[in-house]
Design a protein around this motif. Structure first.
Motif, PDB file in Angstrom:
ATOM      1  N   ALA A   1       0.808  -1.218   0.000  1.00  0.00           N
ATOM      2  CA  ALA A   1       0.000   0.000   0.000  1.00  0.00           C
ATOM      3  C   ALA A   1       0.844   1.272   0.000  1.00  0.00           C
ATOM      4  O   ALA A   1       0.390   2.322  -0.451  1.00  0.00           O
ATOM      5  N   ARG A   2       2.055   1.196   0.462  1.00  0.00           N
ATOM      6  CA  ARG A   2       2.932   2.367   0.549  1.00  0.00           C
ATOM      7  C   ARG A   2       3.069   3.082  -0.795  1.00  0.00           C
ATOM      8  O   ARG A   2       3.215   4.299  -0.843  1.00  0.00           O
ATOM      9  N   VAL A   3       2.999   2.356  -1.879  1.00  0.00           N
ATOM     10  CA  VAL A   3       3.204   2.970  -3.192  1.00  0.00           C
ATOM     11  C   VAL A   3       2.049   3.884  -3.595  1.00  0.00           C
ATOM     12  O   VAL A   3       2.194   4.665  -4.539  1.00  0.00           O
ATOM     13  N   TYR A   4       0.911   3.820  -2.900  1.00  0.00           N
ATOM     14  CA  TYR A   4      -0.243   4.651  -3.227  1.00  0.00           C
ATOM     15  C   TYR A   4      -0.427   5.834  -2.282  1.00  0.00           C
ATOM     16  O   TYR A   4      -1.422   6.543  -2.373  1.00  0.00           O
ATOM     17  N   GLN A   5       0.509   6.059  -1.390  1.00  0.00           N
ATOM     18  CA  GLN A   5       0.389   7.151  -0.423  1.00  0.00           C
ATOM     19  C   GLN A   5       0.284   8.518  -1.094  1.00  0.00           C
ATOM     20  O   GLN A   5      -0.316   9.435  -0.535  1.00  0.00           O
ATOM     21  N   CYS A   6       0.849   8.664  -2.268  1.00  0.00           N
ATOM     22  CA  CYS A   6       0.846   9.970  -2.936  1.00  0.00           C
ATOM     23  C   CYS A   6      -0.426  10.224  -3.742  1.00  0.00           C
ATOM     24  O   CYS A   6      -0.602  11.312  -4.287  1.00  0.00           O
ATOM     25  N   ILE A   7      -1.331   9.260  -3.809  1.00  0.00           N
ATOM     26  CA  ILE A   7      -2.568   9.462  -4.575  1.00  0.00           C
ATOM     27  C   ILE A   7      -3.554  10.238  -3.709  1.00  0.00           C
ATOM     28  O   ILE A   7      -3.977   9.762  -2.657  1.00  0.00           O
ATOM     29  N   THR A   8      -3.913  11.429  -4.190  1.00  0.00           N
ATOM     30  CA  THR A   8      -4.815  12.304  -3.435  1.00  0.00           C
ATOM     31  C   THR A   8      -6.133  12.556  -4.166  1.00  0.00           C
ATOM     32  O   THR A   8      -7.020  13.197  -3.623  1.00  0.00           O
ATOM     33  N   GLY A   9      -6.255  12.093  -5.400  1.00  0.00           N
ATOM     34  CA  GLY A   9      -7.473  12.298  -6.182  1.00  0.00           C
ATOM     35  C   GLY A   9      -7.191  12.010  -7.644  1.00  0.00           C
ATOM     36  O   GLY A   9      -6.152  11.441  -7.999  1.00  0.00           O
ATOM     37  N   TRP A  10      -8.110  12.436  -8.499  1.00  0.00           N
ATOM     38  CA  TRP A  10      -7.994  12.144  -9.923  1.00  0.00           C
ATOM     39  C   TRP A  10      -6.747  12.743 -10.547  1.00  0.00           C
ATOM     40  O   TRP A  10      -6.180  12.163 -11.482  1.00  0.00           O
ATOM     41  N   THR A  11      -6.277  13.877 -10.051  1.00  0.00           N
ATOM     42  CA  THR A  11      -5.083  14.491 -10.640  1.00  0.00           C
ATOM     43  C   THR A  11      -3.858  13.603 -10.465  1.00  0.00           C
ATOM     44  O   THR A  11      -2.920  13.697 -11.256  1.00  0.00           O
ATOM     45  N   SER A  12      -3.871  12.740  -9.470  1.00  0.00           N
ATOM     46  CA  SER A  12      -2.747  11.826  -9.253  1.00  0.00           C
ATOM     47  C   SER A  12      -2.642  10.778 -10.359  1.00  0.00           C
ATOM     48  O   SER A  12      -1.607  10.125 -10.487  1.00  0.00           O
TER      49      SER A  12
ATOM     50  N   PHE B   1      -1.684   9.812 -17.243  1.00  0.00           N
ATOM     51  CA  PHE B   1      -2.077   8.488 -17.732  1.00  0.00           C
ATOM     52  C   PHE B   1      -3.571   8.411 -18.057  1.00  0.00           C
ATOM     53  O   PHE B   1      -3.960   7.857 -19.085  1.00  0.00           O
ATOM     54  N   LEU B   2      -4.414   8.943 -17.163  1.00  0.00           N
ATOM     55  CA  LEU B   2      -5.860   8.851 -17.334  1.00  0.00           C
ATOM     56  C   LEU B   2      -6.313   9.542 -18.617  1.00  0.00           C
ATOM     57  O   LEU B   2      -7.033   8.954 -19.432  1.00  0.00           O
ATOM     58  N   THR B   3      -5.879  10.766 -18.821  1.00  0.00           N
ATOM     59  CA  THR B   3      -6.269  11.500 -20.024  1.00  0.00           C
ATOM     60  C   THR B   3      -5.755  10.799 -21.276  1.00  0.00           C
ATOM     61  O   THR B   3      -6.477  10.696 -22.279  1.00  0.00           O
TER      62      THR B   3
ATOM     63  N   PHE C   1      -7.032   8.834 -26.379  1.00  0.00           N
ATOM     64  CA  PHE C   1      -6.281   8.505 -27.592  1.00  0.00           C
ATOM     65  C   PHE C   1      -7.245   8.102 -28.700  1.00  0.00           C
ATOM     66  O   PHE C   1      -8.308   7.539 -28.443  1.00  0.00           O
ATOM     67  N   PRO C   2      -6.904   8.422 -29.957  1.00  0.00           N
ATOM     68  CA  PRO C   2      -7.798   8.074 -31.070  1.00  0.00           C
ATOM     69  C   PRO C   2      -7.860   6.559 -31.260  1.00  0.00           C
ATOM     70  O   PRO C   2      -6.867   5.858 -31.074  1.00  0.00           O
ATOM     71  N   PRO C   3      -9.028   6.036 -31.638  1.00  0.00           N
ATOM     72  CA  PRO C   3      -9.179   4.583 -31.822  1.00  0.00           C
ATOM     73  C   PRO C   3      -8.170   3.983 -32.796  1.00  0.00           C
ATOM     74  O   PRO C   3      -7.836   2.811 -32.689  1.00  0.00           O
TER      75      PRO C   3
ATOM     76  N   ARG D   1     -12.270   2.210 -22.132  1.00  0.00           N
ATOM     77  CA  ARG D   1     -11.617   3.486 -21.818  1.00  0.00           C
ATOM     78  C   ARG D   1     -12.583   4.443 -21.131  1.00  0.00           C
ATOM     79  O   ARG D   1     -12.183   5.245 -20.302  1.00  0.00           O
ATOM     80  N   LYS D   2     -13.864   4.332 -21.456  1.00  0.00           N
ATOM     81  CA  LYS D   2     -14.880   5.194 -20.859  1.00  0.00           C
ATOM     82  C   LYS D   2     -15.234   4.761 -19.435  1.00  0.00           C
ATOM     83  O   LYS D   2     -15.919   5.490 -18.718  1.00  0.00           O
ATOM     84  N   ARG D   3     -14.780   3.590 -19.028  1.00  0.00           N
ATOM     85  CA  ARG D   3     -15.111   3.050 -17.703  1.00  0.00           C
ATOM     86  C   ARG D   3     -13.966   3.170 -16.701  1.00  0.00           C
ATOM     87  O   ARG D   3     -14.080   2.696 -15.578  1.00  0.00           O
ATOM     88  N   LEU D   4     -12.859   3.790 -17.091  1.00  0.00           N
ATOM     89  CA  LEU D   4     -11.686   3.822 -16.216  1.00  0.00           C
ATOM     90  C   LEU D   4     -11.986   4.446 -14.861  1.00  0.00           C
ATOM     91  O   LEU D   4     -11.565   3.932 -13.820  1.00  0.00           O
TER      92      LEU D   4
END
Length: 185
Positions: A105-116, A120-122, A127-129, A162-165
Motif C-alpha cells: 500500500a505504501r506505493v499509493y500514499q501519494c494518490i490524493t485524487g484524480w489528478t494523481s 495516464f488517465l487523459t 487517444f484516437p481509436p 476506456r470510458k469506464r476507467l
C-alpha cells in the motif's frame, strides 16, 4: 525447443554487475523510488486491460555514489509481465476492484485524487481509436492464431473500456482494501 518465428524476450535492465535489480524493497526503501507516480498509471492500465495476474514490479537501483543516485541509491520501478492481460487467453474482462493493485500500500500514499492519475488517465481516455488499430496491425498473426474476428472484438472491448476507467478506479478506491488513504477530492 522454440519454433521459428516471432518471439518476445526481455533484457536485463541495466549493466549486469553494476546495477542491482530487486523484486522486493522494504517499506523504507520504497521512499527512494523515484517514479512512485507510475504506480497510478500501471493500475489504470491493469484495470483497463484486465490483467488478472498480480502486479509484478522490479526495482532497478542506481549504483552507490553515482551522479543520479547521490550518497544513497535511488530506485526506479519497472512494471513487468503483462502476460495475463485480457484475462490471459480468455480475452474477456471479469472486472474486480482489487485487480492490478500492488500489494504494498505504501506505493499509493501519494494518490490524493484524480489528478494523481494524470497524465495516464487523459491519455487512455482520449487517444484516437486508430492507435489500437495500429497496435493490432503490428501483432504477428501467429500470436492470435489468425482469428482476426476475435482480435477485432477484443479491440472493440478495449475501446469501450476506456470510458469506464473512472468507474473501475472508484471501485478499487471504495474496496475493502481502501488503497488510497489520502484521497481528498
Amino acid at each position: 525447443k522454440c519454433s521459428p518465428g516471432f518471439h518476445f524476450g526481455s533484457g536485463y535492465p541495466g549493466e549486469p554487475g553494476r546495477v542491482a535489480v530487486h523484486d522486493f524493497l522494504p517499506d523504507e526503501a520504497l521512499n527512494r523510488v523515484i517514479n512512485l507516480a507510475d504506480f497510478a498509471g500501471i493500475l489504470l492500465f491493469d484495470q483497463w486491460a484486465c490483467n488478472t495476474n498480480g502486479r509484478q514490479i522490479v526495482f532497478v537501483g542506481e549504483p552507490f555514489g553515482s551522479a543520479r543516485a547521490g550518497p544513497e541509491p535511488g530506485y526506479r520501478a519497472l512494471m513487468i509481465d503483462q502476460g495475463f492481460c485480457f484475462n490471459a487467453g480468455e480475452w474477456n474482462f471479469p472486472d474486480s476492484p482489487l485487480r492490478g493493485l500492488y500489494p504494498r500500500a505504501r506505493v499509493y500514499q501519494c494518490i490524493t485524487g484524480w489528478t494523481s492519475f494524470e497524465p495516464f488517465l487523459t491519455r487512455l481516455e482520449e487517444f484516437p481509436p486508430r492507435v489500437l488499430d495500429e497496435a493490432a496491425a503490428a501483432i504477428p498473426p501467429d500470436w492470435y492464431a489468425g482469428t482476426s474476428d476475435a482480435l477485432d472484438r477484443l479491440l472493440e472491448q478495449l475501446d469501450r473500456r476506456r470510458k469506464r476507467l473512472r468507474e473501475l478506479i472508484n471501485a478499487a478506491r471504495n474496496s475493502s482494501r481502501q488503497p488510497f488513504p489520502h484521497w481528498r477530492h
